[in-house]
Write a protein that holds these residues in place. Structure first.
Motif, PDB file in Angstrom:
ATOM      1  N   GLU A 450       0.837  -1.192   0.000  1.00 46.66           N
ATOM      2  CA  GLU A 450       0.000   0.000   0.000  1.00 46.66           C
ATOM      3  C   GLU A 450       0.874   1.244   0.000  1.00 46.66           C
ATOM      4  O   GLU A 450       1.814   1.361   0.791  1.00 46.66           O
ATOM      5  CB  GLU A 450      -0.907  -0.004   1.225  1.00 46.66           C
ATOM      6  N   PRO A 451       0.573   2.215  -0.865  1.00 46.38           N
ATOM      7  CA  PRO A 451       1.391   3.416  -0.921  1.00 46.38           C
ATOM      8  C   PRO A 451       1.104   4.320   0.272  1.00 46.38           C
ATOM      9  O   PRO A 451       0.065   4.226   0.920  1.00 46.38           O
ATOM     10  CB  PRO A 451       0.953   4.071  -2.229  1.00 46.38           C
ATOM     11  N   SER A 452       2.051   5.219   0.544  1.00 47.03           N
ATOM     12  CA  SER A 452       1.790   6.256   1.533  1.00 47.03           C
ATOM     13  C   SER A 452       0.798   7.246   0.936  1.00 47.03           C
ATOM     14  O   SER A 452       0.546   7.250  -0.278  1.00 47.03           O
ATOM     15  CB  SER A 452       3.085   6.975   1.896  1.00 47.03           C
ATOM     16  N   LEU A 453       0.223   8.108   1.777  1.00 48.57           N
ATOM     17  CA  LEU A 453      -0.724   9.093   1.271  1.00 48.57           C
ATOM     18  C   LEU A 453      -0.049  10.018   0.268  1.00 48.57           C
ATOM     19  O   LEU A 453      -0.629  10.362  -0.766  1.00 48.57           O
ATOM     20  CB  LEU A 453      -1.313   9.896   2.434  1.00 48.57           C
ATOM     21  N   GLU A 454       1.191  10.382   0.547  1.00 50.12           N
ATOM     22  CA  GLU A 454       1.917  11.256  -0.372  1.00 50.12           C
ATOM     23  C   GLU A 454       2.099  10.583  -1.726  1.00 50.12           C
ATOM     24  O   GLU A 454       1.914  11.208  -2.781  1.00 50.12           O
ATOM     25  CB  GLU A 454       3.279  11.628   0.229  1.00 50.12           C
ATOM     26  N   GLN A 455       2.457   9.299  -1.708  1.00 44.07           N
ATOM     27  CA  GLN A 455       2.615   8.566  -2.960  1.00 44.07           C
ATOM     28  C   GLN A 455       1.289   8.421  -3.691  1.00 44.07           C
ATOM     29  O   GLN A 455       1.218   8.540  -4.918  1.00 44.07           O
ATOM     30  CB  GLN A 455       3.213   7.188  -2.687  1.00 44.07           C
ATOM     31  N   ALA A 456       0.205   8.153  -2.933  1.00 41.98           N
ATOM     32  CA  ALA A 456      -1.114   7.968  -3.559  1.00 41.98           C
ATOM     33  C   ALA A 456      -1.590   9.258  -4.226  1.00 41.98           C
ATOM     34  O   ALA A 456      -2.126   9.241  -5.335  1.00 41.98           O
ATOM     35  CB  ALA A 456      -2.120   7.503  -2.517  1.00 41.98           C
ATOM     36  N   LEU A 457      -1.380  10.398  -3.542  1.00 42.92           N
ATOM     37  CA  LEU A 457      -1.799  11.681  -4.111  1.00 42.92           C
ATOM     38  C   LEU A 457      -0.957  12.061  -5.319  1.00 42.92           C
ATOM     39  O   LEU A 457      -1.402  12.817  -6.188  1.00 42.92           O
ATOM     40  CB  LEU A 457      -1.719  12.773  -3.046  1.00 42.92           C
ATOM     41  N   ALA A 458       0.259  11.510  -5.399  1.00 42.73           N
ATOM     42  CA  ALA A 458       1.143  11.815  -6.532  1.00 42.73           C
ATOM     43  C   ALA A 458       0.820  10.969  -7.751  1.00 42.73           C
ATOM     44  O   ALA A 458       1.379  11.195  -8.824  1.00 42.73           O
ATOM     45  CB  ALA A 458       2.598  11.608  -6.121  1.00 42.73           C
ATOM     46  N   ARG A 459      -0.058  10.001  -7.594  1.00 45.61           N
ATOM     47  CA  ARG A 459      -0.436   9.155  -8.730  1.00 45.61           C
ATOM     48  C   ARG A 459      -1.399   9.927  -9.633  1.00 45.61           C
ATOM     49  O   ARG A 459      -2.604   9.696  -9.633  1.00 45.61           O
ATOM     50  CB  ARG A 459      -1.079   7.863  -8.258  1.00 45.61           C
TER      51      ARG A 459
END
Length: 512
Positions: A450-459
């Motif tokens: 599972e990605p971090s929130l920062e990684q998820a928002l960067a998708r």
């Protein structure tokens, strides 16, 4: 072999009849013809292609409403016919077990019972299986002998159909000037009156939404789907079609009859050039009724957009929100392709999310429990369908637009395959649009776990969208991965209650 039953509504009761005893279903005429006999529940008779069939009402004291919405189930038993008045058809089922019902003193018209098989019928609690032999033996009810020269229940070669043949039934319907048929196995229920409202979901064959089963569900036009034209605003009947994760209402002009599949003769459809040719699988000739175009239920149930729409505003299955399909996982990993279907929305700026990532669209809740006072991103908790949903302001998470703008809708997205969900508040819904170009996924966009929130928002990626069913010019938007955002917001880990400086609590994962 498990028996198959047809489900029908009589007033507030849900009843079942063995499909082997159902000859057909036909609209109830007004008025019924009078008979020179009198018995409790006997309404009169119907003339069905030269066959005189008495019609019985098991609940004569119930107001069934408009006659135009009632139907007569024609039962047959030992070469005799009897009609039963019902309010609607609720599809078919094969219950795993039956519980016997009866008394020592009298034989009841109900022989068995079983739990309601679907959420739509659960309000009725149980399904009562009608005893066909007992119905035909009711005192004073004339069960008339089937005319040997009549149609009867026969196969295409003229031989009598056996009980296994009768397990397959076809629903005959009219859509404008077209007469269509579909397999009853795909029909959840017949909807006698469909009021279609405009919605951002409107696109392609989707006409909008209607109220069904306590929720708003999408409505599609089978003529538009098959490239045969369009239904008019005056067409207000429909059937709820069962998809994998929910239902979508198919709009109709009129429900005609329910007949055994063996009563028709099927012909191969020639290679006609119509846009929706794959949604037609032949022509069925029904003696005494004419020819009907056969809708391909298999192709309709495989329709990508209708499958995605079936999950919006429909009650979840008992085990919770359905897990994403393998195709959904590819979308979450940023491997989508041009031609994908997107929901566009506004949080002060317009964004796009793959339609299949959205489980439901809800109005912004009137009440919710505040968790952190003054936090622009974390709004709180609200309950929906016996589930506690964490609520976040998407404009704050995306750092887009004015966070003070009022939220109007909540996009409920899956936060994991185990039923976790999260609600993301948005200001407005725009439309359903299809991509005509997408920026390829960046290397390493799909990390393991599972990605971090920062990684998820960067998708994010740039896509070019064309509004379906309009002449609007295509536009460039940013695609966001809300499934990844949801998984990051509600991680699969134990939670504890912490306290902020303002004294309000927030559920947060254990610190490592």
């Amino acid at each position: 072999m498990t028996a198959t039953y047809g489900l029908f509504a009589i007033g507030e009761a849900c009843v079942a009849l063995p499909l082997s005893a159902v000859r057909e279903v036909t609209p109830c005429p007004e008025p019924l013809a009078a008979l020179p006999v009198s018995a409790r529940g006997l309404l009169g008779a119907v003339n069905l292609r030269g066959q005189v069939i008495a019609v019985l009402d098991l609940l004569p004291e119930i107001d069934h409403g408009s006659a135009g919405h009632r139907v007569v189930v024609v039962m047959h038993h030992r070469d005799r016919l009897l009609g039963l008045l019902v309010d609607s058809v609720h599809g078919v089922t094969s219950p795993p077990a039956l519980q016997q019902v009866g008394t020592h003193e009298h034989r009841l018209p109900v022989s068995h019972a079983f739990p309601a098989p679907t959420q739509e019928d659960e309000g009725r609690g149980i399904v009562s299986v009608l005893d066909v032999e007992a119905l035909f033996a009711l005192p004073g009810i004339p069960a008339l002998r089937e005319d040997e020269a009549g149609d009867g229940v026969f196969g295409a070669d003229g031989t009598a159909a056996d009980a296994t043949d009768l397990a397959g039934s076809m629903l005959l319907v009219r859509c404008a000037d077209h007469r269509l048929t579909l397999n009853i196995d795909a029909v959840h229920t017949i909807v006698p009156r469909v009021t279609v409202r405009s919605s951002p979901l409107r696109h392609g064959s989707c006409r909008g939404v209607t109220d069904y089963g306590g929720a708003e569900v999408p409505v599609f036009d089978p003529l538009a789907l098959a490239g045969l034209g369009e239904l008019s605003a005056g067409d207000t009947e429909g059937v709820a079609v069962k998809f994998r994760d929910g239902v979508v209402v198919m709009l109709l002009s009129e429900v005609l009859e329910l007949i055994p599949a063996s009563a028709g003769q099927r012909f191969t459809l020639p290679g006609v050039q119509v846009p929706g040719r794959r949604y037609l699988d032949g022509v069925v000739r029904v003696p005494g009724r004419g020819d009907f175009l056969s809708l391909s239920v298999e192709a309709i149930l495989a329709h990508e957009d209708l499958n995605a729409l079936s999950r919006l505003n429909t009650p979840p299955r008992h085990e919770g929100v359905p897990a994403p399909r393998a195709a959904d996982d590819e979308e979450s990993a940023g491997q989508s392709r041009a031609g994908g279907t997107y929901l566009t929305f506004s949080v002060g700026r317009d964004f796009a999310v793959p339609l299949e990532q959205v489980v439901e669209i809800l109005p912004f809740p009137e009440q919710y429990s505040v968790l952190r006072a003054g936090d622009e991103d974390v709004l709180g908790l609200f309950t929906h369908r016996d589930t506690v949903v964490p609520l976040y302001r998407l404009s704050g998470l995306l750092r887009a637009g004015d966070p003070s703008l009022p939220a109007a809708y909540v996009l409920v997205v899956s936060a994991g395959p185990d039923g976790r969900v999260v609600g993301l508040a948005v200001h407005a819904l725009r439309a359903i649009e299809r991509s005509i170009w997408e920026d390829p996924a960046a290397p390493g966009e799909a990390p393991s776990g599972e990605p971090s929130l920062e990684q998820a928002l960067a998708r994010r990626r740039t896509i070019r969208l064309a509004a379906i069913g309009t002449s609007d010019e295509p536009r460039m938007l940013t695609r966001v991965d809300l499934s990844a955002v949801g998984a990051a917001l509600v991680p699969d880990s134990p939670t504890r209650l912490t306290t902020t400086s303002s004294g309000t609590g927030i559920l947060a994962p254990h610190a490592n």
